[in-house]
Enzyme design. Sequence first.
Site, PDB file in Angstrom:
ATOM      1  N   ASN A   8       0.733  -1.260  -0.057  1.00 25.48           N
ATOM      2  CA  ASN A   8       0.066  -0.026  -0.120  1.00 25.48           C
ATOM      3  C   ASN A   8       1.076   1.255  -0.039  1.00 25.48           C
ATOM      4  O   ASN A   8       1.544   1.363   1.056  1.00 25.48           O
ATOM      5  CB  ASN A   8      -0.942   0.156   1.329  1.00 25.48           C
ATOM      6  CG  ASN A   8      -1.774   1.167   1.552  1.00 25.48           C
ATOM      7  OD1 ASN A   8      -1.888   1.967   0.602  1.00 25.48           O
ATOM      8  ND2 ASN A   8      -2.240   1.521   2.584  1.00 25.48           N
ATOM      9  N   LYS A  10      -0.208   4.021  -0.149  1.00 29.35           N
ATOM     10  CA  LYS A  10      -0.725   5.399   0.416  1.00 29.35           C
ATOM     11  C   LYS A  10      -0.554   6.637  -0.441  1.00 29.35           C
ATOM     12  O   LYS A  10      -0.566   6.534  -1.616  1.00 29.35           O
ATOM     13  CB  LYS A  10      -0.325   5.575   1.803  1.00 29.35           C
ATOM     14  CG  LYS A  10      -0.281   4.305   2.603  1.00 29.35           C
ATOM     15  CD  LYS A  10      -0.012   4.441   4.147  1.00 29.35           C
ATOM     16  CE  LYS A  10       0.119   3.128   4.867  1.00 29.35           C
ATOM     17  NZ  LYS A  10       0.258   3.343   6.354  1.00 29.35           N
ATOM     18  N   HIS A  92      -9.419   0.884   5.066  1.00 30.41           N
ATOM     19  CA  HIS A  92      -8.054   0.998   5.861  1.00 30.41           C
ATOM     20  C   HIS A  92      -8.403   1.708   6.919  1.00 30.41           C
ATOM     21  O   HIS A  92      -8.966   2.720   6.832  1.00 30.41           O
ATOM     22  CB  HIS A  92      -7.194   1.587   4.921  1.00 30.41           C
ATOM     23  CG  HIS A  92      -5.621   1.486   5.391  1.00 30.41           C
ATOM     24  ND1 HIS A  92      -5.214   2.503   6.387  1.00 30.41           N
ATOM     25  CD2 HIS A  92      -4.432   0.742   5.154  1.00 30.41           C
ATOM     26  CE1 HIS A  92      -4.021   2.227   6.611  1.00 30.41           C
ATOM     27  NE2 HIS A  92      -3.669   1.272   5.871  1.00 30.41           N
ATOM     28  N   GLU A  94      -6.732   4.287   8.101  1.00 26.78           N
ATOM     29  CA  GLU A  94      -6.620   5.788   7.806  1.00 26.78           C
ATOM     30  C   GLU A  94      -7.699   6.342   7.238  1.00 26.78           C
ATOM     31  O   GLU A  94      -8.147   7.448   7.322  1.00 26.78           O
ATOM     32  CB  GLU A  94      -4.961   5.811   7.104  1.00 26.78           C
ATOM     33  CG  GLU A  94      -3.888   5.587   7.873  1.00 26.78           C
ATOM     34  CD  GLU A  94      -2.746   5.201   7.090  1.00 26.78           C
ATOM     35  OE1 GLU A  94      -2.757   5.190   5.730  1.00 26.78           O
ATOM     36  OE2 GLU A  94      -1.836   4.664   7.741  1.00 26.78           O
ATOM     37  N   GLU A 162      -5.140  -5.443  10.442  1.00 28.60           N
ATOM     38  CA  GLU A 162      -3.931  -4.381  10.731  1.00 28.60           C
ATOM     39  C   GLU A 162      -4.382  -3.662  12.031  1.00 28.60           C
ATOM     40  O   GLU A 162      -5.216  -2.878  11.937  1.00 28.60           O
ATOM     41  CB  GLU A 162      -3.910  -3.483   9.638  1.00 28.60           C
ATOM     42  CG  GLU A 162      -3.938  -3.995   8.162  1.00 28.60           C
ATOM     43  CD  GLU A 162      -3.214  -2.950   7.300  1.00 28.60           C
ATOM     44  OE1 GLU A 162      -2.342  -2.942   6.789  1.00 28.60           O
ATOM     45  OE2 GLU A 162      -3.990  -1.971   7.141  1.00 28.60           O
ATOM     46  N   GLY A 168       2.748   1.628  10.741  1.00 31.14           N
ATOM     47  CA  GLY A 168       3.760   2.798  10.618  1.00 31.14           C
ATOM     48  C   GLY A 168       4.684   2.985  11.998  1.00 31.14           C
ATOM     49  O   GLY A 168       5.540   4.217  12.385  1.00 31.14           O
ATOM     50  N   SER A 207       3.576  -2.716  10.517  1.00 33.31           N
ATOM     51  CA  SER A 207       5.064  -2.937  10.450  1.00 33.31           C
ATOM     52  C   SER A 207       5.573  -4.027  10.054  1.00 33.31           C
ATOM     53  O   SER A 207       6.612  -4.614  10.851  1.00 33.31           O
ATOM     54  CB  SER A 207       5.498  -2.477  11.980  1.00 33.31           C
ATOM     55  OG  SER A 207       4.983  -1.049  12.247  1.00 33.31           O
ATOM     56  N   GLY A 228       2.729  -1.404   4.248  1.00 35.69           N
ATOM     57  CA  GLY A 228       2.985   0.151   4.090  1.00 35.69           C
ATOM     58  C   GLY A 228       4.308   0.382   3.561  1.00 35.69           C
ATOM     59  O   GLY A 228       4.640   0.338   2.587  1.00 35.69           O
TER      60      GLY A 228
END
Length: 247
Positions: A8, A10, A92, A94, A162, A168, A207, A228
Amino acid sequence: MRKLAAGNWKMNGLAASLAEVKALTEAHPAPACEMLLCPPATLIAQMAGAAKGTALMVGGQDCHPKASGAHTGDVSAAMVKDAGASHLILGHSERRADHGETDALVRAKAEAAMAVGLVAIVCIGETEAERDAGRTLNVVGTQLAGSVPDGATAATLVIAYEPVWAIGTGRTPTLPEIAEIHAFIRARLTDRIGAEAAGVRLLYGGSVKPSNAVDIFALANVDGALVGGASLKAADFGAIVAALSAA
Ligand code: PEP
């Protein structure tokens, strides 16, 4: 089932970033796992062109639930497919946090993706506060029940677990925790869609790096990864592809 390494990007990547695609596909011409990168919408068509004839598949990161209409700035699932994508990341964390996406909206988007023949990668996962309160399984179970469309099959659905606090941050759950939650997801998915659940890929995300990939991929019910930061560089993502291919 064939495992899936999904990246991803992003809101990262310009045309020059496609050099990473060339490096990745040259280094991994025929991986044992499936290999997918999901760039921003602006790069889907270019990346699909660069990936043509290689083992790399291309996906999007979101779509509008409707097929077309007065929705300035949005893209439909059909548009993402038309640009050359085969998959869509949906729900997701986010997007759930930044855009207030609910389980019902994620489900509507997943239905839209499946209706045009895209594979929906539905993301679920608890926040740190929810984990600290001992609510992980409750949250994940509720998201799963609400976000997965009726009639989803192993060919049309992928689930990405996730934990929000692991995205991250360099932190991950312990290996037994990942194994426990993935087993729980498999069981709940079986309640939701029946025998098809056995073939649905369950990805771990949060991660994942070359250094922890081997141990995570050895776990039961971990059928791949959603990656990510480490998907932005061909060398890092390639190492994850190699680890998954060997698992
Ligand atoms: C993600 O956002 O899907 C993700 C897993 O990010 P990272 O690998 O950077 O933690």
